[in-house]
Design a protein around this motif. Structure first.
Motif, PDB file in Angstrom:
ATOM      1  N   ALA A 125       1.546  -1.201  -0.126  1.00  0.00           N
ATOM      2  CA  ALA A 125       0.623   0.558  -0.350  1.00  0.00           C
ATOM      3  C   ALA A 125       1.067   1.326   0.075  1.00  0.00           C
ATOM      4  O   ALA A 125       0.326   2.293  -0.766  1.00  0.00           O
ATOM      5  CB  ALA A 125      -1.171  -0.316   1.028  1.00  0.00           C
ATOM      6  N   VAL A 126       1.288   1.120   0.993  1.00  0.00           N
ATOM      7  CA  VAL A 126       2.760   2.545   0.890  1.00  0.00           C
ATOM      8  C   VAL A 126       3.940   2.826  -0.649  1.00  0.00           C
ATOM      9  O   VAL A 126       3.832   3.840  -1.017  1.00  0.00           O
ATOM     10  CB  VAL A 126       3.974   2.448   1.776  1.00  0.00           C
ATOM     11  CG1 VAL A 126       4.942   3.774   2.219  1.00  0.00           C
ATOM     12  CG2 VAL A 126       3.303   2.401   3.668  1.00  0.00           C
ATOM     13  N   ALA A 127       3.907   1.418  -1.462  1.00  0.00           N
ATOM     14  CA  ALA A 127       4.813   2.051  -2.693  1.00  0.00           C
ATOM     15  C   ALA A 127       3.127   2.084  -3.580  1.00  0.00           C
ATOM     16  O   ALA A 127       4.225   3.148  -4.042  1.00  0.00           O
ATOM     17  CB  ALA A 127       4.847  -0.221  -2.831  1.00  0.00           C
ATOM     18  N   VAL A 128       2.202   1.542  -3.763  1.00  0.00           N
ATOM     19  CA  VAL A 128       1.005   2.450  -4.233  1.00  0.00           C
ATOM     20  C   VAL A 128       1.384   3.847  -4.490  1.00  0.00           C
ATOM     21  O   VAL A 128       1.138   4.187  -5.081  1.00  0.00           O
ATOM     22  CB  VAL A 128      -0.053   1.527  -4.621  1.00  0.00           C
ATOM     23  CG1 VAL A 128      -1.245   2.047  -4.948  1.00  0.00           C
ATOM     24  CG2 VAL A 128      -0.188  -0.262  -4.487  1.00  0.00           C
ATOM     25  N   LEU A 129       1.053   3.797  -3.063  1.00  0.00           N
ATOM     26  CA  LEU A 129       0.582   5.236  -2.668  1.00  0.00           C
ATOM     27  C   LEU A 129       2.130   6.224  -3.129  1.00  0.00           C
ATOM     28  O   LEU A 129       1.723   6.962  -3.554  1.00  0.00           O
ATOM     29  CB  LEU A 129       0.331   5.701  -1.002  1.00  0.00           C
ATOM     30  CG  LEU A 129       0.342   6.401  -0.698  1.00  0.00           C
ATOM     31  CD1 LEU A 129      -1.204   7.639  -0.857  1.00  0.00           C
ATOM     32  CD2 LEU A 129       0.235   6.613   0.663  1.00  0.00           C
ATOM     33  N   LEU A 130       3.316   5.865  -2.615  1.00  0.00           N
ATOM     34  CA  LEU A 130       3.628   6.649  -3.193  1.00  0.00           C
ATOM     35  C   LEU A 130       4.646   6.875  -4.999  1.00  0.00           C
ATOM     36  O   LEU A 130       4.568   8.230  -5.675  1.00  0.00           O
ATOM     37  CB  LEU A 130       5.311   5.983  -3.069  1.00  0.00           C
ATOM     38  CG  LEU A 130       5.661   5.754  -1.048  1.00  0.00           C
ATOM     39  CD1 LEU A 130       7.073   5.798  -1.930  1.00  0.00           C
ATOM     40  CD2 LEU A 130       5.359   7.666  -1.676  1.00  0.00           C
ATOM     41  N   LEU A 131       3.669   5.202  -5.895  1.00  0.00           N
ATOM     42  CA  LEU A 131       3.790   5.682  -7.422  1.00  0.00           C
ATOM     43  C   LEU A 131       2.919   6.712  -7.465  1.00  0.00           C
ATOM     44  O   LEU A 131       3.232   7.943  -8.213  1.00  0.00           O
ATOM     45  CB  LEU A 131       3.703   4.639  -7.422  1.00  0.00           C
ATOM     46  CG  LEU A 131       3.268   4.335  -8.898  1.00  0.00           C
ATOM     47  CD1 LEU A 131       5.102   4.308  -9.564  1.00  0.00           C
ATOM     48  CD2 LEU A 131       3.189   2.531  -9.783  1.00  0.00           C
ATOM     49  N   CYS A 132       1.920   6.777  -6.967  1.00  0.00           N
ATOM     50  CA  CYS A 132       0.512   7.700  -7.483  1.00  0.00           C
ATOM     51  C   CYS A 132       1.210   9.086  -7.475  1.00  0.00           C
ATOM     52  O   CYS A 132       0.475   9.534  -7.684  1.00  0.00           O
ATOM     53  CB  CYS A 132      -0.856   7.405  -6.469  1.00  0.00           C
ATOM     54  SG  CYS A 132      -1.579   5.503  -6.975  1.00  0.00           S
ATOM     55  N   LEU A 133       1.676   9.200  -5.770  1.00  0.00           N
ATOM     56  CA  LEU A 133       2.062  10.656  -6.019  1.00  0.00           C
ATOM     57  C   LEU A 133       3.229  11.423  -7.307  1.00  0.00           C
ATOM     58  O   LEU A 133       3.386  12.302  -7.382  1.00  0.00           O
ATOM     59  CB  LEU A 133       2.659  10.864  -4.747  1.00  0.00           C
ATOM     60  CG  LEU A 133       1.736  10.605  -3.113  1.00  0.00           C
ATOM     61  CD1 LEU A 133       2.823  10.312  -1.868  1.00  0.00           C
ATOM     62  CD2 LEU A 133       0.377  12.172  -3.399  1.00  0.00           C
ATOM     63  N   MET A 134       4.081  10.276  -7.339  1.00  0.00           N
ATOM     64  CA  MET A 134       5.215  10.406  -8.462  1.00  0.00           C
ATOM     65  C   MET A 134       4.892  11.227  -9.919  1.00  0.00           C
ATOM     66  O   MET A 134       4.921  11.647 -10.380  1.00  0.00           O
ATOM     67  CB  MET A 134       5.981   9.374  -8.751  1.00  0.00           C
ATOM     68  CG  MET A 134       7.130   9.148  -7.578  1.00  0.00           C
ATOM     69  SD  MET A 134       8.242   7.629  -7.563  1.00  0.00           S
ATOM     70  CE  MET A 134       9.173   8.527  -8.716  1.00  0.00           C
TER      71      MET A 134
END
Length: 203
Positions: free
Chosen positions: A176-185
């Protein structure tokens, strides 16, 4: 005939003069209770309690003549029960040195009735040895075993291994943290591109 009569009288007197003997045992630090019976007719005579062999006996405590009662001297207690014709003696807090020969003695005229007492004192058992140790905690896993004393000066935290449900939750949280970081990028690059295109058109 006369000689025979005198012999009988002498033998009866010899038997009568032979003192009776009782055995008493006590434990060190406890009580030694002694009871000496006597015959009828001696209720009113003074009575003594002696310590030591016959020839070197010493008076320890005595009763008053003709009185039913008790007396105490130090750790020795004496009681003359004239109704039951029994002389009671109690020695308090006996020690190993009290193991001795004693006498219950009636001070009568002519013949003095007496009872010999052999007192044995047994040594008290030693108290159990009590030792105290700080509590110990053992923590073990498949890799190693650690042993330490859980005292306030040295408190440690042991994390349990991640297995089962805990491992699943940890992996899900990481994804979930990785997906959130990807969306933010992605959002960041889109906004940057939008600003770049807008600025190019204005020129």
């Amino acid at each position: 005939m006369r000689k025979m009569l005198l012999l009988i009288i002498w033998l009866s007197s010899a038997v009568r003069c032979q003192p009776s003997k009782i055995h008493v045992s006590a434990q060190e630090g406890g009580l030694a209770e002694i009871s000496c019976p006597y015959d009828s007719g001696y209720e009113t005579y003074p009575k003594y309690f002696y310590k030591g062999i016959y020839g070197k006996r010493q008076s320890i405590i005595e009763t008053a003549a003709g009185k039913k009662g008790s007396a105490q001297r130090g750790k020795y207690y004496i009681y003359d029960d004239t109704k039951r014709r029994m002389l009671h003696v109690t020695i308090h807090n006996v020690n190993l040195n009290d193991a001795e020969t004693y006498w219950c003695w009636i001070d009568a005229y002519g013949f003095d009735p007496k009872t010999e007492i052999e007192l044995k004192v047994y040594k008290a058992p030693a108290p159990p040895l009590v030792t105290s140790h700080p509590p110990a905690t053992t923590v073990s896993d498949s890799a190693s075993t650690t042993l330490w004393s859980t005292t306030p000066e040295d408190m440690r935290t042991v994390l349990p291994p991640l297995t089962g449900k805990r491992l699943y939750l940890a992996v899900a949280a990481a994804v979930a943290v990785a997906v959130l970081l990807l969306c933010l990028m992605v959002l960041y690059f889109k906004m940057r591109k939008h600003r770049h295109d807008t600025g190019f058109c204005e020129m």
